[in-house]
Design a protein around this motif. Sequence first.
Motif, mmCIF file in Angstrom:
data_model
loop_
_atom_site.group_PDB
_atom_site.id
_atom_site.type_symbol
_atom_site.label_atom_id
_atom_site.label_comp_id
_atom_site.label_asym_id
_atom_site.label_seq_id
_atom_site.Cartn_x
_atom_site.Cartn_y
_atom_site.Cartn_z
ATOM 1 N N TYR A 161 0.869 -1.249 -0.026
ATOM 2 C CA TYR A 161 -0.058 -0.025 -0.041
ATOM 3 C C TYR A 161 0.737 1.347 0.121
ATOM 4 C CZ TYR A 161 -3.145 3.413 1.656
ATOM 5 O OH TYR A 161 -3.993 4.834 1.784
ATOM 6 N N TRP A 162 0.463 2.268 -0.715
ATOM 7 C CA TRP A 162 1.170 3.430 -0.883
ATOM 8 C C TRP A 162 -0.006 4.786 -0.743
ATOM 9 C CZ3 TRP A 162 1.284 6.726 -4.857
ATOM 10 C CH2 TRP A 162 1.262 6.351 -6.014
ATOM 11 N N GLU A 163 0.517 5.702 -0.368
ATOM 12 C CA GLU A 163 -0.478 6.895 -0.591
ATOM 13 C C GLU A 163 0.528 8.218 -0.691
ATOM 14 O OE1 GLU A 163 -2.713 6.700 3.248
ATOM 15 O OE2 GLU A 163 -1.698 8.679 3.676
ATOM 16 N N ILE A 164 -0.169 9.021 -1.657
ATOM 17 C CA ILE A 164 0.315 10.506 -1.552
ATOM 18 C C ILE A 164 -0.712 11.423 -1.141
ATOM 19 C CG2 ILE A 164 -0.041 10.627 -3.964
ATOM 20 C CD1 ILE A 164 2.805 12.029 -4.159
ATOM 21 N N GLU A 165 -0.289 12.293 -0.229
ATOM 22 C CA GLU A 165 -1.200 13.209 0.070
ATOM 23 C C GLU A 165 -1.240 14.534 -0.711
ATOM 24 O OE1 GLU A 165 -1.310 13.938 4.650
ATOM 25 O OE2 GLU A 165 -1.371 15.751 3.855
ATOM 26 N N LEU A 166 -2.211 15.108 -1.268
ATOM 27 C CA LEU A 166 -2.423 15.905 -2.373
ATOM 28 C C LEU A 166 -1.619 17.046 -2.342
ATOM 29 C CD1 LEU A 166 -5.143 15.188 -4.499
ATOM 30 C CD2 LEU A 166 -3.391 13.862 -4.163
ATOM 31 N N THR A 167 -1.928 17.751 -0.954
ATOM 32 C CA THR A 167 -1.567 19.096 -0.806
ATOM 33 C C THR A 167 -0.411 19.184 -0.255
ATOM 34 O OG1 THR A 167 -2.763 18.951 1.415
ATOM 35 C CG2 THR A 167 -3.573 20.632 -0.044
ATOM 36 N N SER A 168 0.163 18.275 0.756
ATOM 37 C CA SER A 168 1.722 18.202 1.038
ATOM 38 C C SER A 168 2.513 17.475 0.347
ATOM 39 C CB SER A 168 1.719 17.608 2.522
ATOM 40 O OG SER A 168 1.501 16.285 2.548
ATOM 41 N N GLY A 169 2.098 16.723 -0.470
ATOM 42 C CA GLY A 169 2.913 15.841 -1.336
ATOM 43 C C GLY A 169 3.620 14.602 -0.688
ATOM 44 N N ALA A 170 3.306 14.254 0.564
ATOM 45 C CA ALA A 170 3.932 13.492 1.450
ATOM 46 C C ALA A 170 3.625 11.990 0.977
ATOM 47 C CB ALA A 170 3.536 13.699 2.862
ATOM 48 N N LEU A 171 4.640 11.305 0.581
ATOM 49 C CA LEU A 171 4.477 10.087 0.157
ATOM 50 C C LEU A 171 4.994 8.892 1.505
ATOM 51 C CD1 LEU A 171 4.355 8.332 -2.221
ATOM 52 C CD2 LEU A 171 6.707 8.291 -2.596
ATOM 53 N N THR A 172 3.856 7.964 1.484
ATOM 54 C CA THR A 172 4.338 6.942 2.765
ATOM 55 C C THR A 172 3.904 5.373 1.934
ATOM 56 O OG1 THR A 172 1.896 7.179 3.592
ATOM 57 C CG2 THR A 172 3.595 7.918 4.815
ATOM 58 N N TYR A 173 4.558 4.594 2.368
ATOM 59 C CA TYR A 173 4.238 3.128 1.636
ATOM 60 C C TYR A 173 4.668 2.484 2.842
ATOM 61 C CZ TYR A 173 9.311 3.938 1.156
ATOM 62 O OH TYR A 173 10.706 4.159 1.208
ATOM 63 N N THR A 174 3.907 0.910 2.706
ATOM 64 C CA THR A 174 4.054 -0.024 3.710
ATOM 65 C C THR A 174 5.549 -0.939 3.356
ATOM 66 O OG1 THR A 174 3.017 -1.588 2.298
ATOM 67 C CG2 THR A 174 1.924 -0.478 3.878
ATOM 68 N N ALA A 175 5.907 -1.754 4.260
ATOM 69 C CA ALA A 175 6.937 -2.352 3.931
ATOM 70 C C ALA A 175 6.824 -3.590 2.698
ATOM 71 C CB ALA A 175 7.445 -3.211 5.253
ATOM 72 N N GLU A 176 5.848 -3.900 2.466
ATOM 73 C CA GLU A 176 5.276 -4.955 1.446
ATOM 74 C C GLU A 176 5.381 -4.256 0.107
ATOM 75 O OE1 GLU A 176 5.485 -7.907 1.752
ATOM 76 O OE2 GLU A 176 4.816 -8.593 -0.129
ATOM 77 N N ALA A 177 4.938 -2.905 0.178
ATOM 78 C CA ALA A 177 4.934 -1.908 -1.064
ATOM 79 C C ALA A 177 6.500 -1.859 -1.462
ATOM 80 C CB ALA A 177 4.531 -0.937 -0.890
ATOM 81 N N ALA A 178 7.339 -1.635 -0.453
ATOM 82 C CA ALA A 178 8.728 -1.346 -0.651
ATOM 83 C C ALA A 178 9.425 -2.679 -1.403
ATOM 84 C CB ALA A 178 9.610 -0.910 0.519
ATOM 85 N N ILE A 180 7.738 -5.299 -2.905
ATOM 86 C CA ILE A 180 7.218 -5.400 -4.189
ATOM 87 C C ILE A 180 8.209 -4.438 -5.124
ATOM 88 C CG2 ILE A 180 5.399 -5.177 -5.763
ATOM 89 C CD1 ILE A 180 3.570 -5.813 -3.267
ATOM 90 N N LEU A 181 8.301 -3.176 -4.842
ATOM 91 C CA LEU A 181 8.657 -2.223 -5.871
ATOM 92 C C LEU A 181 10.321 -2.278 -5.628
ATOM 93 C CD1 LEU A 181 6.279 0.592 -5.490
ATOM 94 C CD2 LEU A 181 6.590 -0.958 -7.515
ATOM 95 N N GLY A 182 11.026 -2.987 -4.810
ATOM 96 C CA GLY A 182 12.429 -2.870 -4.633
ATOM 97 C C GLY A 182 12.739 -1.642 -4.170
ATOM 98 N N LEU A 183 12.255 -1.104 -3.206
ATOM 99 C CA LEU A 183 12.591 0.136 -2.907
ATOM 100 C C LEU A 183 13.678 0.068 -1.619
ATOM 101 C CD1 LEU A 183 9.131 2.066 -3.043
ATOM 102 C CD2 LEU A 183 10.775 1.922 -4.600
ATOM 103 N N ASP A 184 14.322 0.917 -1.624
ATOM 104 C CA ASP A 184 15.399 1.306 -0.240
ATOM 105 C C ASP A 184 14.741 2.237 0.611
ATOM 106 O OD1 ASP A 184 17.428 -0.311 -1.221
ATOM 107 O OD2 ASP A 184 18.120 1.470 -2.276
ATOM 108 N N GLU A 185 15.136 2.462 1.728
ATOM 109 C CA GLU A 185 14.528 3.609 2.509
ATOM 110 C C GLU A 185 14.732 4.850 2.082
ATOM 111 O OE1 GLU A 185 15.500 3.338 6.745
ATOM 112 O OE2 GLU A 185 14.894 1.098 6.649
ATOM 113 N N GLY A 186 13.653 5.933 2.752
ATOM 114 C CA GLY A 186 13.975 7.264 2.072
ATOM 115 C C GLY A 186 13.357 7.534 0.835
#
Length: 706
Positions: A161-178, A180-186
């Motif tokens: 799961y990931w979400e992006i807040e429209l006004t602040s542009g803050a992006l958050t995502y779950t460990a599983e999302a990371a 799946i997409l092969g993401l590092d932290e940050g």
Amino acid sequence: MATLTDRTRSVLPEISRSVLVVDDDRITRRMISKILGQSGYQIIEATDGPAALEYLATQIPDLILLDVMMPGMSGYQVCTEIRKQVDDDSLPIIMLTGLDDIESIEHSFEVGGSDFITKPISWPLLTQRIKYALRSKDIYQKFIEKERQLLYAQNIAKLGYWEIELTSGALTYTAEAARILGLDEGVKTLEQMFMHLASDESSQLLMQIKQAINNHEAYMATHSVSLNGDERIVAHHGEMVEKIPGVYCLAVTIQDISERIRNEELIRYKTFHDDLTELPNRIYFHDQFMRNIKQTVENEKLLPIMFVGLDRFKKINDSLGPLAGDQVLRSLALRLSAYDYPGFFVARYDGDVFAVQIPNVSCIADIEVHAEKLHSLLAEPLMIMGTELYMSASIGISVFPLDGEKKDQLLKFADMAMHAASSEGGNQYKFSTFGEDEQALKHLQLEREIRKAIKTFQFEVYYQPQIDARTRAVVGAEALLRWIHPEQGFISPDEFIPVAEEVGLINPIGMYVLESVCETLAGWNESGLGQFRVGINLSAAQFRDEDLVAFIKTLITVMNLRPEQLELEITERIAVSNFDKSVAVLKQLKEIGVKTSMDDFGTGYSSLSYIQDLPIDTLKIDRAFVKDINDAGEHGEIAKAVINMCSSMGIHTIAEGVESESQYQYLKFNGVDEIQGWYFAKAMTAQEFEVFVHDHNARYGLNSLA
Ligand code: C2E
Ligand code: MG
Ligand code: MG
């Protein structure tokens, strides 16, 4: 020595909860035990920290009441140790502090206390505090449990799961999302988030996401992610949600669907392929057939189906064993699937029967070439378990649409043809004769070839001289269309003209003949060869064409011809099919000065009665009335009668198909005007005609017609 007492009361709450009371003060411990015991709690008393820790090493109570002020280990120290020792954040530790001792209260929280109760204890409130502390523990535990379940579920489902807040542009995502997409932290931006995607896939996805954000709408997407050589397929499902009033975010679940896709592919593969040979199976063959049919109809081609049955396959199975049989099938499947022709399709149809489809074939001859190639391909020796084997096949062929248009029928015919080939000794191919219609086949092929011939100028007009019966002078010629096919050579007009008429291609052909003849005539006029008259055959469609008269008129003017140099030939059949209309057209032609003739007289109605009502100039006596005239001058009565009648009506006569001197003499003697036939000349090219005229004139001492 510290003691540990277990005071279990007989009246227990529905599910007895245990409370560990750690206090050095015996009175306090007893009071607590008494009061909580009455409410059904199970109380464990510890007189100091070490005793409490010892107990906790083996058992965990539901709640701990911990006195801050104790000799030896202070309550703070004990609390710190408990938090280290017990791996349960939800375990409530309520500190017993001095009244209004703010400092010790604060300290209690710092070391991991969950709450505090001031001393002296307000006994009536004690049970309530404990009850609520346990309740919030339960809620917290339920929440933790839910979260854990959700996490497991997400892990199992490979759901991130990931979400992006429209006004602040803050992006958050779950460990599983990371994962799946092969993401590092940050990772902070969408671009970073999709960095493992191929660039075109990532820009396409970003575009979709931005569009969803701008339009406040949902989006779905699938893309691949490449991670250390591992390719995974990820599906997105994003929706716009209002998190709190006025604050929107794009909430997206992503799922690694690689396994599902792989499974689906495997299932699909297994459904449509044969396990042993890996070739398409019967189901696939049928599906492919429907696709090929569509294409065949569009391209106006043929689609042969071949059933390839292996001869004496059972013998191999019996003598060398089923494993050898399997190997034979696999080897031949490999050979067949390597056959080099675009769209070639082979399936294992039955035990020892392969089935083949060859799309976009133009003619039967091409199908024969394929059948022969396949036949010899299968005949090459095979090495099976150290034995050299020679296989042969019986091939049965049916052809769409010649043998039918229905799948089942075509399959049945191919199968029957295969069995026929096999029962006649095998090692051969056989076309289905069951639905074959010789005529339909030729017709279809011709039609396609005619279209091509028009485009590639394969037609040429030939001229058959027409000779004045009395003077032997060349007075004209009949234009006869020749089709010189690049592969098939000469094709007779009797074969292709009727087809061209049927499929509506005769008008362009007819126009070509008219133009070509006019051009040739103009050339002869200019060169002084002679002002010849050329007969041109008209088809029914041409004769009925509203623009015919105007077209001919224009041609004559443009080419500077005398109109009587053209003689348009129509058959009896055309003339009588719409008599009044025919009369009208013939009159129009007469008006512009063009001559007309009745062709093939004698092959149709042969009725002299209507001849007088048709405004024609010439009657061509068909070869049918000429061919039987023998050297003794017999069997020419009908020709003679026709000539007599025509001369009485002032109609010019040309005898066709004159092949001998005696035929010529007989017709001349009986008053025919002109002779056309092989006796003088066959049809020839315009250039050959020029040579012929010169030779002919020289031979008979004639002058040109200039
Ligand atoms: P048709 O108009 O009756 O042409 C005469 C046919 O008899 C020609 O056949 C000619 O080659 C053949 N013939 C001439 N002399 C002899 C002979 O001494 N012995 C024998 N056995 N045959 C002889 P061809 O050229 O094969 O044409 C056949 C028919 O095709 C023509 O019959 C005509 O109906 C049609 N045709 C030919 N050219 C055209 C054309 O440009 N337009 C149209 N609409 N029809 C054409
Ligand atoms: Mg003719
Ligand atoms: Mg004729």
